[in-house]
Design a protein around this motif. Structure first.
Motif, PDB file in Angstrom:
ATOM      1  N   PHE A  19      34.295   9.345 -31.407  1.00 26.30           N
ATOM      2  CA  PHE A  19      33.286   9.888 -30.494  1.00 26.30           C
ATOM      3  C   PHE A  19      31.878   9.541 -30.978  1.00 26.30           C
ATOM      4  N   ALA A  20      31.112   8.903 -30.095  1.00 27.42           N
ATOM      5  CA  ALA A  20      29.706   8.626 -30.425  1.00 27.42           C
ATOM      6  C   ALA A  20      28.902   9.897 -30.269  1.00 27.42           C
ATOM      7  N   ARG A  21      29.383  10.799 -29.404  1.00 27.57           N
ATOM      8  CA  ARG A  21      28.697  12.069 -29.171  1.00 27.57           C
ATOM      9  C   ARG A  21      29.736  13.044 -28.643  1.00 27.57           C
ATOM     10  N   LEU A  22      29.638  14.274 -29.072  1.00 36.28           N
ATOM     11  CA  LEU A  22      30.557  15.270 -28.519  1.00 36.28           C
ATOM     12  C   LEU A  22      29.836  16.071 -27.438  1.00 36.28           C
ATOM     13  N   GLY A  23      30.597  16.812 -26.670  1.00 37.88           N
ATOM     14  CA  GLY A  23      30.016  17.521 -25.538  1.00 37.88           C
ATOM     15  C   GLY A  23      29.212  18.740 -25.954  1.00 37.88           C
ATOM     16  N   GLY A  24      28.374  19.192 -25.036  1.00 36.07           N
ATOM     17  CA  GLY A  24      27.579  20.394 -25.300  1.00 36.07           C
ATOM     18  C   GLY A  24      26.815  20.813 -24.066  1.00 36.07           C
ATOM     19  N   LEU A  25      26.281  22.002 -24.120  1.00 38.20           N
ATOM     20  CA  LEU A  25      25.452  22.512 -23.022  1.00 38.20           C
ATOM     21  C   LEU A  25      24.279  23.260 -23.636  1.00 38.20           C
ATOM     22  N   HIS A  26      23.093  22.787 -23.390  1.00 44.34           N
ATOM     23  CA  HIS A  26      21.906  23.412 -23.989  1.00 44.34           C
ATOM     24  C   HIS A  26      20.786  23.423 -22.987  1.00 44.34           C
ATOM     25  N   ARG A  27      19.847  24.351 -23.205  1.00 40.62           N
ATOM     26  CA  ARG A  27      18.619  24.213 -22.438  1.00 40.62           C
ATOM     27  C   ARG A  27      17.826  23.076 -23.056  1.00 40.62           C
ATOM     28  N   ASN A  28      17.347  22.176 -22.247  1.00 40.73           N
ATOM     29  CA  ASN A  28      16.709  20.985 -22.779  1.00 40.73           C
ATOM     30  C   ASN A  28      15.901  20.320 -21.671  1.00 40.73           C
ATOM     31  N   THR A  29      14.600  20.267 -21.859  1.00 39.14           N
ATOM     32  CA  THR A  29      13.765  19.589 -20.864  1.00 39.14           C
ATOM     33  C   THR A  29      13.668  18.121 -21.255  1.00 39.14           C
ATOM     34  N   PHE A  30      14.103  17.249 -20.392  1.00 41.34           N
ATOM     35  CA  PHE A  30      13.959  15.819 -20.706  1.00 41.34           C
ATOM     36  C   PHE A  30      13.820  14.996 -19.435  1.00 41.34           C
ATOM     37  N   LEU A  31      13.177  13.852 -19.614  1.00 41.85           N
ATOM     38  CA  LEU A  31      12.888  12.955 -18.490  1.00 41.85           C
ATOM     39  C   LEU A  31      14.034  11.988 -18.250  1.00 41.85           C
ATOM     40  N   ASN A  32      14.108  11.507 -17.018  1.00 38.37           N
ATOM     41  CA  ASN A  32      15.003  10.374 -16.778  1.00 38.37           C
ATOM     42  C   ASN A  32      14.248   9.112 -17.207  1.00 38.37           C
ATOM     43  N   SER A  33      14.146   8.966 -18.527  1.00 42.11           N
ATOM     44  CA  SER A  33      13.285   7.926 -19.094  1.00 42.11           C
ATOM     45  C   SER A  33      13.610   6.505 -18.650  1.00 42.11           C
ATOM     46  N   PRO A  34      14.909   6.127 -18.539  1.00 43.07           N
ATOM     47  CA  PRO A  34      15.171   4.734 -18.166  1.00 43.07           C
ATOM     48  C   PRO A  34      14.505   4.350 -16.840  1.00 43.07           C
ATOM     49  N   VAL A  35      14.248   5.338 -15.995  1.00 45.17           N
ATOM     50  CA  VAL A  35      13.622   5.052 -14.710  1.00 45.17           C
ATOM     51  C   VAL A  35      12.114   5.244 -14.780  1.00 45.17           C
ATOM     52  N   LEU A  36      11.677   6.275 -15.497  1.00 47.04           N
ATOM     53  CA  LEU A  36      10.267   6.698 -15.403  1.00 47.04           C
ATOM     54  C   LEU A  36       9.343   6.031 -16.408  1.00 47.04           C
ATOM     55  N   LEU A  37       9.902   5.651 -17.561  1.00 46.37           N
ATOM     56  CA  LEU A  37       9.039   5.124 -18.617  1.00 46.37           C
ATOM     57  C   LEU A  37       9.179   3.613 -18.723  1.00 46.37           C
ATOM     58  N   ASP A  38       8.080   2.964 -19.139  1.00 46.02           N
ATOM     59  CA  ASP A  38       8.199   1.529 -19.399  1.00 46.02           C
ATOM     60  C   ASP A  38       8.729   1.345 -20.822  1.00 46.02           C
ATOM     61  N   ARG A  39       8.845   0.110 -21.250  1.00 45.80           N
ATOM     62  CA  ARG A  39       9.445  -0.164 -22.569  1.00 45.80           C
ATOM     63  C   ARG A  39       8.585   0.369 -23.716  1.00 45.80           C
ATOM     64  N   GLN A  40       7.350   0.783 -23.386  1.00 53.18           N
ATOM     65  CA  GLN A  40       6.466   1.348 -24.413  1.00 53.18           C
ATOM     66  C   GLN A  40       6.311   2.853 -24.237  1.00 53.18           C
ATOM     67  N   LEU A  41       7.264   3.488 -23.617  1.00 55.82           N
ATOM     68  CA  LEU A  41       7.297   4.949 -23.474  1.00 55.82           C
ATOM     69  C   LEU A  41       6.184   5.496 -22.594  1.00 55.82           C
TER      70      LEU A  41
END
Ligand SMILES: Cc1cc2nc3c(=O)[nH]c(=O)nc-3n(C[C@H](O)[C@H](O)[C@H](O)COP(=O)(O)OP(=O)(O)OC[C@H]3O[C@@H](n4cnc5c(N)ncnc54)[C@H](O)[C@@H]3O)c2cc1C
Length: 454
Positions: free
Chosen positions: A320-342
Motif C-alpha cells: 500500500f502506497a497509502r492507507l485509507g482514512g477520513l479527516h477534516r482537511n481543507t485542500f485544493l484540487n491543485s492539479p487543476v487550479l495551480l500551475d507547475r509553480q504552485l
C-alpha cells in the motif's frame, strides 16, 4: 533586496517558505492567527510550526525510504524544519522524531533572529488581491479565508474532508487473479479505452467473509470536532456501508454487473462470468504505478486495513502506497487550479504551499513550503525556476500535485516511490535502493545550480 512577500500561516510550510526567502535577502511578513486568541481545532499552542499530532517525521532512511530521501534533499536545501528537527531530536530508531515544544521553539527562534522576517499575530480573512503572497494555512484553514479561497477557485475546487481510499502499488497486484476491464466494456471518456479498471473477483463465500471482516474490524474513533463535520454519501466509509446490510456493498462499490471475469471462462461462457462481488481499482497517477481502491474510503485501523484488504483475491501481496482514512482537511484540487509553480492560475500573485496543496504529512508540507520559497525567490529575481527532476523526492511530489495526479480523484498524498518514474528493469528487491540512488544522482546537479543567492 526590498521586495516583500506575505506568507499567510506560520505552520510547517509557511515557516519553511519564510526561511528560504529571508535567507535569500527578501523581506517576509508571516501572518499567523494563533497568538491572537484564535486557534484551530487541533493546535494546542501559539508556537510556529506546531506538530499537531505525532512527534515523528517518519523514516530517516534515505537509501530505502521515500520520506527519508525527502529529508535528505531538504537538508541539502538548508531546510529550517530539518535543521530545527536535528536540534530537537529524540531517540526513535531509524525514524526522525522530536521533542515537539523544543522543535517549535527552535523554528521560532531561528526565524525571529532574522531582521527581515516580521511575525505578525493576525488572522487573514481574504485572499490578497495584490502583492506576492504564499498561502500556507494548512488543513485547518480558518473559515473566512477558506470561503475567500473557495470563491476565487470555485466551490467544487476546495475540499473540506479527505475521504481517502487505500492506494496500491500496481506491481504488487496479482494479475493471474485480477483482470483489466471497464463495466460493460464501456469506452472511457479519457482515451476511449474499455479496460480502465483492475478488477478483483470474489466468490459468494469470500464476499460473506469479507463483509463480516468489515463489520467486525477495529475502527479509529472520530475526534469530537471531526464528528461534527458531516461526510457525504459519496464518501461514506466502506464499513459504514457494510453495516447497512450484507447486500449493500454488492449494489454499491462492489457491484459485479457487467464485469465478465476472463479467468473464469468456460466453453459455454467464453468471455467468463460475473463474480459474486468485485473490488475495483482505478489508476491514480499518470505513470500508472498507483491504483486506488474505488469506494474504499475507511476509518478501519491501518493494521486492520492491511490484514483485511490482503484477503481480497489478487491483493494477497498488495503493498500500500497509502492507507485509507477520513479527516477534516481543507485542500485544493491543485492539479487543476495551480500551475507547475504552485501559483493559482487565475491569480498568479498567490502561491499555495503545504498541506492545502494536497500533499499529506509534516515532511511533505514542509518540502512544498521549501519549494514555494525557492520558486518565489526565483520569480522575484527574474530567473527561470528549474523544478527538481521528477526522479527526486521533491520533484516527484511537486509533479504529482501540480498536474500528474488524476484531478477527478485527487486526494492528499504522502511521498512514495509510486510517484517516481518507474524502474521496471530493476528487480523488485532492489528497486527502493535504485530509486534513491537515481534520485541522488539527479538531485546533485540540480542543487549545484541552486546557489545561496537563488
Ligand atoms: C488533526 C491532524 C493531525 C495530523 N497528524 C499528522 C501526523 O501525525 N503526522 C503527519 O505527518 N501529518 C499529520 N497531519 C497532516 C499535516 O501534515 C499537518 O497538518 C501539517 O501541520 C501541515 O502543515 P501546513 O504547514 O500545511 O499547515 P499547519 O502546520 O497547520 O500550518 C497552518 C497555519 O496556518 C494558520 N492559519 C490558518 N488559517 C489562518 C488564517 N486565516 N490567517 C492566519 N493564519 C492562519 C494556522 O494557525 C497554522 O499555524 C495532521 C493533520 C491534522 C489536521
Amino acid at each position: 533586496m526590498t521586495q516583500k512577500v506575505h506568507i499567510i500561516g506560520g505552520g510547517l510550510a509557511g515557516s519553511e517558505a519564510a526561511w528560504q526567502l529571508a535567507r535569500r535577502g527578501f523581506q517576509v511578513r508571516i501572518s499567523e492567527m494563533r497568538g491572537t486568541g484564535e486557534g484551530t481545532p487541533a493546535h494546542q499552542t501559539d508556537g510556529l510550526a506546531e506538530l499537531v499530532c505525532s512527534n515523528s517525521f517518519r523514516s530517516d532512511d534515505d537509501e530505502k525510504n521515500a520520506v527519508g530521501l525527502l529529508h535528505h534533499e531538504m537538508r541539502a536545501c538548508d531546510s529550517l524544519i530539518m535543521g530545527a528537527a536535528k536540534v530537537a531530536a529524540v531517540p526513535a530508531g531509524s525514524a526522525l522524531a522530536v521533542d515537539r515544544d523544543a522543535f517549535s521553539a527552535e523554528v521560532e527562534k531561528r526565524l525571529s533572529a532574522l531582521d527581515n522576517v516580521e511575525i505578525v499575530r493576525e488572522r487573514v480573512d481574504q485572499l490578497p488581491t495584490e502583492g506576492t503572497t504564499i498561502v500556507a494555512t494548512g488543513p485547518l484553514t480558518a473559515e473566512a479565508l477558506a470561503g475567500s479561497i473557495g470563491a476565487a477557485t470555485g466551490a467544487d475546487s476546495l475540499a473540506f474532508f479527505d475521504a481517502i481510499a487505500p492506494i496500491v502499488y500496481r506491481d504488487s497486484i496479482d494479475m493471474d487473479i485480477c483482470w483489466m476491464a471497464s463495466r460493460w466494456d464501456k469506452p472511457s471518456k479519457v482515451g476511449g479505452g474499455t479496460k480502465d479498471y483492475i478488477n478483483c473477483p470474489m466468490t459468494k463465500e469470500q464476499y460473506i467473509a469479507f463483509h463480516q471482516g468489515l463489520v467486525d474490524g477495529e475502527k479509529t474513533v472520530f475526534k469530537d470536532w471531526e464528528a461534527n463535520t458531516p461526510y457525504f454519501d459519496g464518501c461514506m466509509p466502506i464499513e459504514v456501508m457494510a453495516e447497512r446490510g450484507v447486500e449493500t456493498l454488492r449494489f454499491g462499490p462492489m457491484k459485479p454487473v457487467g464485469l465478465d471475469n476472463p479467468h473464469w471462462a468456460t466453453p459455454e461462457h467464453p468471455n467468463g462470468r460475473w463474480p459474486y462481488a468485485v473490488v475495483q481499482l482505478r489508476q491514480d497517477n499518470k505513470l500508472g504505478t498507483l491504483w486506488n481502491m474505488v469506494g474504499f474510503q475507511t476509518k478501519l485501523k491501518h493494521a486492520e486495513q492491511v490484514r483485511l484488504f490482503r484477503t481480497i483475491p489478487g491483493l494477497e501481496n498488495a503493498e500500500f502506497a497509502r492507507l485509507g482514512g477520513l479527516h477534516r482537511n481543507t485542500f485544493l484540487n491543485s492539479p487543476v487550479l495551480l500551475d507547475r509553480q504552485l501559483r493559482l492560475k487565475t491569480a498568479p500573485h498567490v502561491r499555495f504551499a503545504g498541506q492545502i496543496t494536497g500533499c499529506e504529512g509534516y515532511v511533505e508540507s514542509s518540502a512544498v513550503g521549501l519549494m514555494a520559497g525557492l520558486m518565489t525567490a526565483a520569480e522575484l529575481t527574474g530567473r527561470t525556476w528549474q523544478a527538481p527532476p521528477a526522479t527526486t523526492a521533491m520533484g516527484a511530489l511537486l509533479s504529482h500535485i501540480t498536474g500528474d495526479a488524476e484531478a477527478e480523484s485527487f486526494q492528499p498524498m504522502n511521498v512514495n516511490f509510486g510517484l517516481f518514474p518507474p524502474l521496471h528493469e530493476v528487480s523488485k528487491k532492489q528497486r527502493k535502493e535504485a530509486y534513491t540512488a537515481r534520485a541522488k544522482e539527479e538531485f546533485g546537479p540540480w542543487i549545484a545550480g541552486l546557489t545561496p543567492a537563488n
